[in-house]
Design an enzyme around this catalytic site. Structure first.
Site, PDB file in Angstrom:
ATOM      1  N   LEU A  32      41.242  45.128  39.153  1.00 11.55           N
ATOM      2  CA  LEU A  32      40.441  44.842  37.956  1.00 11.55           C
ATOM      3  C   LEU A  32      40.831  45.736  36.780  1.00 11.55           C
ATOM      4  O   LEU A  32      41.252  46.874  36.954  1.00 11.55           O
ATOM      5  CB  LEU A  32      38.954  45.031  38.283  1.00 11.55           C
ATOM      6  CG  LEU A  32      38.428  44.168  39.434  1.00 11.55           C
ATOM      7  CD1 LEU A  32      36.948  44.439  39.659  1.00 11.55           C
ATOM      8  CD2 LEU A  32      38.667  42.682  39.182  1.00 11.55           C
ATOM      9  N   HIS A  36      38.773  41.965  32.910  1.00 13.25           N
ATOM     10  CA  HIS A  36      37.684  41.577  33.824  1.00 13.25           C
ATOM     11  C   HIS A  36      36.345  42.144  33.336  1.00 13.25           C
ATOM     12  O   HIS A  36      35.309  41.478  33.453  1.00 13.25           O
ATOM     13  CB  HIS A  36      37.968  42.094  35.234  1.00 13.25           C
ATOM     14  CG  HIS A  36      39.176  41.485  35.886  1.00 13.25           C
ATOM     15  ND1 HIS A  36      40.353  42.178  36.081  1.00 13.25           N
ATOM     16  CD2 HIS A  36      39.389  40.236  36.367  1.00 13.25           C
ATOM     17  CE1 HIS A  36      41.227  41.393  36.666  1.00 13.25           C
ATOM     18  NE2 HIS A  36      40.677  40.206  36.848  1.00 13.25           N
ATOM     19  N   GLN A 153      44.779  27.353  33.238  1.00 16.35           N
ATOM     20  CA  GLN A 153      43.841  27.433  34.373  1.00 16.35           C
ATOM     21  C   GLN A 153      42.425  27.085  33.907  1.00 16.35           C
ATOM     22  O   GLN A 153      41.730  26.294  34.541  1.00 16.35           O
ATOM     23  CB  GLN A 153      43.887  28.848  34.957  1.00 16.35           C
ATOM     24  CG  GLN A 153      42.751  29.180  35.908  1.00 16.35           C
ATOM     25  CD  GLN A 153      42.915  30.535  36.575  1.00 16.35           C
ATOM     26  OE1 GLN A 153      43.728  30.683  37.460  1.00 16.35           O
ATOM     27  NE2 GLN A 153      42.150  31.529  36.169  1.00 16.35           N
TER      28      GLN A 153
HETATM   29  O1  PAF Z   1      42.626  34.029  37.551  1.00 22.29           O
HETATM   30  C1  PAF Z   1      42.599  34.483  38.712  1.00 22.29           C
HETATM   31  O2  PAF Z   1      42.495  35.684  38.946  1.00 22.29           O
HETATM   32  C2  PAF Z   1      42.711  33.519  39.881  1.00 22.29           C
HETATM   33  O3  PAF Z   1      43.556  32.456  39.590  1.00 22.29           O
HETATM   34  C3  PAF Z   1      41.346  33.028  40.392  1.00 22.29           C
HETATM   35  C4  PAF Z   1      40.618  32.201  39.342  1.00 22.29           C
HETATM   36  C5  PAF Z   1      40.477  34.206  40.797  1.00 22.29           C
HETATM   37  C6  PAF Z   1      41.538  32.134  41.612  1.00 22.29           C
HETATM   38  O4  PAF Z   1      42.139  32.830  42.656  1.00 22.29           O
END
Ligand code: PAF
Length: 288
Positions: A32, A36, A153
């Site tokens: 992290l 995050h 994503q």
């Molecule tokens: O973005 C990330 O860290 C990953 O792709 C996730 C969303 C935790 C899925 O493993």
């Protein structure tokens, strides 16, 4: 105090305790960083219960990618979660997440998952959407928070939730950058100081492109490519793609395109592959 649980059964009492409140989840693979923290901060602001998941998902790594060397830093991660006011960290074992072993049924992203990252990392978004779907089922949140740094994503997760009628709100959180512009990433810790200097080219290229947003799509691409070329010429950086795409489907925008676009880049500095992007608004040529 942040609780650490490893199983769905251990998580259940926390979910039950907030059955009538707003429950938020931030999904992570650990290692992290301040990016995050921003996700946790937003979740803390919006929700009564904040769950962070930490799971390095084998399904989203290709055979030659960094699954084995991906940083696993649980003790540090827990400290950061405690500082950020996360209520529970759910760090399941592979066997809990994939009880049937290699899954037969997966979530496939369709054409939007085959461009950019999907083209360079075959199967990546199937792995991502499958795990996001599973973790949503396992944590049952009202809201789930994702970084805009992984723009494709985020767009695919939004599309999955829409297409599969999933009862969760997806919240995008802006990218966090170091003072010099480098986007925060768990993979930055692989970089030597020389490679980090090289990696700065990614954000510099994006900002150079963004400055040309009033001059049309070609001007944006040209400005960004000109910055990248200086570093690729010396062999320090290998660019996988620089693309100016429509955020609705991640297809390249035509020269006369106006409206919201995403300028995205992926490149390798040494053996470390990094991605970055900036949202921008392309105005009609000559307009202000
Ligand atoms: O973005 C990330 O860290 C990953 O792709 C996730 C969303 C935790 C899925 O493993």
């Amino acid at each position: 105090m942040t609780a650490l649980v490893h199983t769905r059964a251990e998580l259940q009492p926390f979910l039950d305790g907030f059955a009538n409140g707003k429950r938020g989840v931030v999904m992570t693979m650990g290692a992290l960083h301040e990016g995050h923290l921003e996700l946790f901060k937003q979740a803390r602001h919006d929700c009564d219960l904040v769950v962070a998941t930490i799971f390095v998902n084998p399904l989203q790594f290709g055979p030659n990618e960094d699954f084995d060397r991906y940083p696993r830093t649980l003790d540090d991660d827990l400290k950061l979660c405690a500082e950020a006011g996360v209520d529970v960290v759910y760090a399941p074992a592979v066997e809990e997440v994939y009880p049937g072993g290699q899954p037969i049924v997966k979530v496939t992203p369709g054409p939007m998952g085959e461009t950019l990252e999907g083209a360079f990392r075959p199967g990546f978004f199937t792995g991502v959407l499958t795990i996001v779907n599973k973790l949503l089922n396992l944590t049952d949140p009202d809201k789930a928070f994702f970084g805009q740094k992984d723009a494709q994503q985020l767009a695919l997760v939004r599309r999955m939730v829409l297409d599969l009628n999933m009862p969760v709100e997806i919240i995008g959180v802006p990218t966090v950058r170091d003072e010099d512009g480098l986007a925060k990433s768990s993979r930055n810790r692989y970089l030597s100081s020389e490679e980090r200097a090289t990696a700065l080219t990614l954000s510099r290229a994006l900002f150079a492109g963004q400055e040309k947003a009033t001059e049309g799509a070609d001007a944006v691409r040209d400005a960004a490519n000109a910055v990248l070329e200086r570093t690729t010429a010396t062999g320090e950086l290998t660019v996988d793609y620089l693309a100016l795409v429509d955020p609705r489907d991640f297809s390249e925008v035509p020269p006369a395109f106006t409206g919201q676009a995403v300028l995205a880049v992926a490149a390798r500095a040494g053996t470390t592959r990094l991605i970055d992007n900036l949202p921008l608004t392309l105005t009609p040529h000559g307009a202000r």
